[in-house]
Scaffold this active site. Sequence first.
Site, PDB file in Angstrom:
ATOM      1  N   LYS A 294     -10.165  -1.111  10.407  1.00  0.00           N
ATOM      2  CA  LYS A 294     -10.280  -2.181   9.631  1.00  0.00           C
ATOM      3  C   LYS A 294     -10.472  -3.615  10.700  1.00  0.00           C
ATOM      4  O   LYS A 294     -10.265  -4.561  10.228  1.00  0.00           O
ATOM      5  CB  LYS A 294      -9.084  -2.455   8.920  1.00  0.00           C
ATOM      6  CG  LYS A 294      -8.919  -1.397   7.834  1.00  0.00           C
ATOM      7  CD  LYS A 294      -7.513  -1.583   6.800  1.00  0.00           C
ATOM      8  CE  LYS A 294      -7.189  -0.431   6.344  1.00  0.00           C
ATOM      9  NZ  LYS A 294      -8.212   0.046   5.179  1.00  0.00           N
TER      10      LYS A 294
ATOM     11  N   CYS B 236      -4.810   2.413  -3.720  1.00  0.00           N
ATOM     12  CA  CYS B 236      -3.658   2.803  -2.962  1.00  0.00           C
ATOM     13  C   CYS B 236      -2.480   1.985  -3.190  1.00  0.00           C
ATOM     14  O   CYS B 236      -1.757   1.711  -2.129  1.00  0.00           O
ATOM     15  CB  CYS B 236      -3.573   3.252  -1.629  1.00  0.00           C
ATOM     16  SG  CYS B 236      -4.976   4.582  -1.323  1.00  0.00           S
TER      17      CYS B 236
ATOM     18  N   GLN C  43      -4.372  -5.152   6.844  1.00  0.00           N
ATOM     19  CA  GLN C  43      -5.395  -6.092   6.510  1.00  0.00           C
ATOM     20  C   GLN C  43      -5.141  -7.446   7.057  1.00  0.00           C
ATOM     21  O   GLN C  43      -6.070  -8.463   6.832  1.00  0.00           O
ATOM     22  CB  GLN C  43      -5.071  -6.225   4.788  1.00  0.00           C
ATOM     23  CG  GLN C  43      -5.254  -5.004   4.026  1.00  0.00           C
ATOM     24  CD  GLN C  43      -6.804  -4.555   3.967  1.00  0.00           C
ATOM     25  OE1 GLN C  43      -7.646  -5.324   4.159  1.00  0.00           O
ATOM     26  NE2 GLN C  43      -7.035  -3.522   3.800  1.00  0.00           N
TER      27      GLN C  43
ATOM     28  N   ASP D 217       3.293  -4.189   7.998  1.00  0.00           N
ATOM     29  CA  ASP D 217       2.192  -3.507   7.706  1.00  0.00           C
ATOM     30  C   ASP D 217       1.039  -4.297   8.029  1.00  0.00           C
ATOM     31  O   ASP D 217       0.808  -5.322   7.103  1.00  0.00           O
ATOM     32  CB  ASP D 217       1.865  -2.842   6.447  1.00  0.00           C
ATOM     33  CG  ASP D 217       0.522  -2.374   5.980  1.00  0.00           C
ATOM     34  OD1 ASP D 217      -0.189  -2.375   6.997  1.00  0.00           O
ATOM     35  OD2 ASP D 217       0.517  -1.679   4.948  1.00  0.00           O
TER      36      ASP D 217
ATOM     37  N   HIS E  14       0.852  -1.238  -0.069  1.00  0.00           N
ATOM     38  CA  HIS E  14       0.039  -0.052   0.042  1.00  0.00           C
ATOM     39  C   HIS E  14       0.973   1.236   0.016  1.00  0.00           C
ATOM     40  O   HIS E  14       2.086   1.221   0.347  1.00  0.00           O
ATOM     41  CB  HIS E  14      -0.837  -0.070   1.216  1.00  0.00           C
ATOM     42  CG  HIS E  14      -1.807   0.942   1.421  1.00  0.00           C
ATOM     43  ND1 HIS E  14      -1.579   2.421   1.881  1.00  0.00           N
ATOM     44  CD2 HIS E  14      -3.190   0.876   1.268  1.00  0.00           C
ATOM     45  CE1 HIS E  14      -2.690   2.926   1.921  1.00  0.00           C
ATOM     46  NE2 HIS E  14      -3.578   2.266   1.535  1.00  0.00           N
TER      47      HIS E  14
HETATM   48  N1  PLP Z   1      -1.763  -0.746   4.385  1.00  0.00           N
HETATM   49  C1  PLP Z   1      -2.639  -1.465   4.129  1.00  0.00           C
HETATM   50  C2  PLP Z   1      -2.274  -2.779   3.285  1.00  0.00           C
HETATM   51  C3  PLP Z   1      -3.919  -0.880   3.585  1.00  0.00           C
HETATM   52  O1  PLP Z   1      -4.982  -1.783   3.352  1.00  0.00           O
HETATM   53  C4  PLP Z   1      -4.460   0.344   4.157  1.00  0.00           C
HETATM   54  C5  PLP Z   1      -5.752   1.047   3.908  1.00  0.00           C
HETATM   55  O2  PLP Z   1      -6.238   0.712   2.998  1.00  0.00           O
HETATM   56  C6  PLP Z   1      -3.380   1.016   4.814  1.00  0.00           C
HETATM   57  C7  PLP Z   1      -1.989   0.373   4.998  1.00  0.00           C
HETATM   58  C8  PLP Z   1      -3.653   2.559   5.438  1.00  0.00           C
HETATM   59  O3  PLP Z   1      -4.208   2.469   6.586  1.00  0.00           O
HETATM   60  P1  PLP Z   1      -5.097   3.939   6.858  1.00  0.00           P
HETATM   61  O4  PLP Z   1      -5.745   4.479   5.883  1.00  0.00           O
HETATM   62  O5  PLP Z   1      -6.042   3.486   8.074  1.00  0.00           O
HETATM   63  O6  PLP Z   1      -3.908   4.569   7.627  1.00  0.00           O
END
Ligand code: PLP
Length: 431
Positions: A249, A387, A226, A223, A146
């Site tokens: 999430k 993203c 998910q 990260d 992401h």
């Molecule tokens: N990393 C992953 C794999 C994601 O799916 C997301 C959100 O879609 C993020 C990071 C970013 O999360 P946040 O927007 O809650 O900071």
Amino acid sequence: SERNCIISMETAQALVSDEYRLETTRRIEQIRRQFPILNRIVNDKSLVYLDNGASTQMPQSVIQTVSDYHTYHHSNVHRGVHTLSQEATQLFEDSREKVRAFINAPSDREVIFTSGTTDSMNLVYQCWGRTFMKEGDTILVSNMEHHANIVPWYMLAQEKGVTLKVIPITEEGTLDIDVFKNLLTPDVKAVAVNHVSNALGTINPIKWICDVCREKGIVTIIDGAQAVGHFPVDVQALGCDFYAFSSHKLHGPTGIGVLYGREELLSKMPPYRGGGDMILSVSFDKVTYNDLPHKFEAGTPAISQVIGLGAAIDYINGLDRAFLEEYEHQLLQYATMKLSQVPGLRIIGTASEKVSLVSFVIKGVHPHDIGSILDEDGVAVRTGHHCAQPVMERYNVPATTRASMAFYNTFDEIDALYDALLKVTTLFDVN
Ligand code: PLP
């Protein structure tokens, strides 16, 4: 694990037998009753919410806990001697302990509240990356990250002359492990990868990666945005140095997330932002910083959201997670099988280890059109690059449509998705 293998159509059909469907539907209906929003009517149809990868819905207990906090306990935390402040502080710190236990962190000093995964990654970049990485060092990220796990490292590379290298992915959407091993040269100081890809659904072998990296003294930044909503995460078992996730999430409120970091690293890092709460004493000549984790939490935190996150964890802890993990896996198999029957549909991301998420393209139809037509039938999916533009580039597609399931989704909802997709293909004359 075998449970996560994509299986043949015949097996999937056999697995999702009428009995299994009936039995699980009864159990899932009980769960669905806890989520008021799932009763919404959208465009005269029952809502079919398949955008859990973006944000999951909150159960009534979380909504009630947040409301109770505002109704009975609202006050600022940590500084007050009066009753309300002490109550708010207790609820706030109780949530930290719930998070600690939820991810099995050794200490609540290692649980930092941030505004979300993005903020957690920026904290690691600002405080660890800028302090401990220098020109000549390399950070590895994967091709399936992401943007939240790419852009901070790009910024670090721009600023410090650190080299950013990419772990490629295979056609199925798994990390190319052979290339990864070859990339682990002595200049590599950090590896930043996701536990689960939001664009592909792939579950990455994080424990193995952390084992390999630890032997070489490489810092691991995971990260987990998910992952946490789909299966239990144990940061000690994984052996990672940093682990980030977002409450929204995980069936909790927005605006709050977590960074777990090993104390040994956190204690050597400078603070993130300056201000109240992160200090022990301040004069114009000298500032001494607060202990962990408060050193990284300047200013009034997102109090109600933290308490809401605690309630979300309580809710999840009250569920039969093993059953739901298995159930979500059956949903994935069923969705994979059904969607494979839609004319012109190609699934992007077919790894054997996946969470319940299906990303796809349909020949000749733009994903935004698919999303809009599905919405007319009350079916909520996400369309776009998620993203994760490097993933789109890897598969040479401008965007995908993503149906991302949670444990409250049903086989009937997958059928509704399938029916709505058939409307799309009829409308666009896809065959
Ligand atoms: N990393 C992953 C794999 C994601 O799916 C997301 C959100 O879609 C993020 C990071 C970013 O999360 P946040 O927007 O809650 O900071």
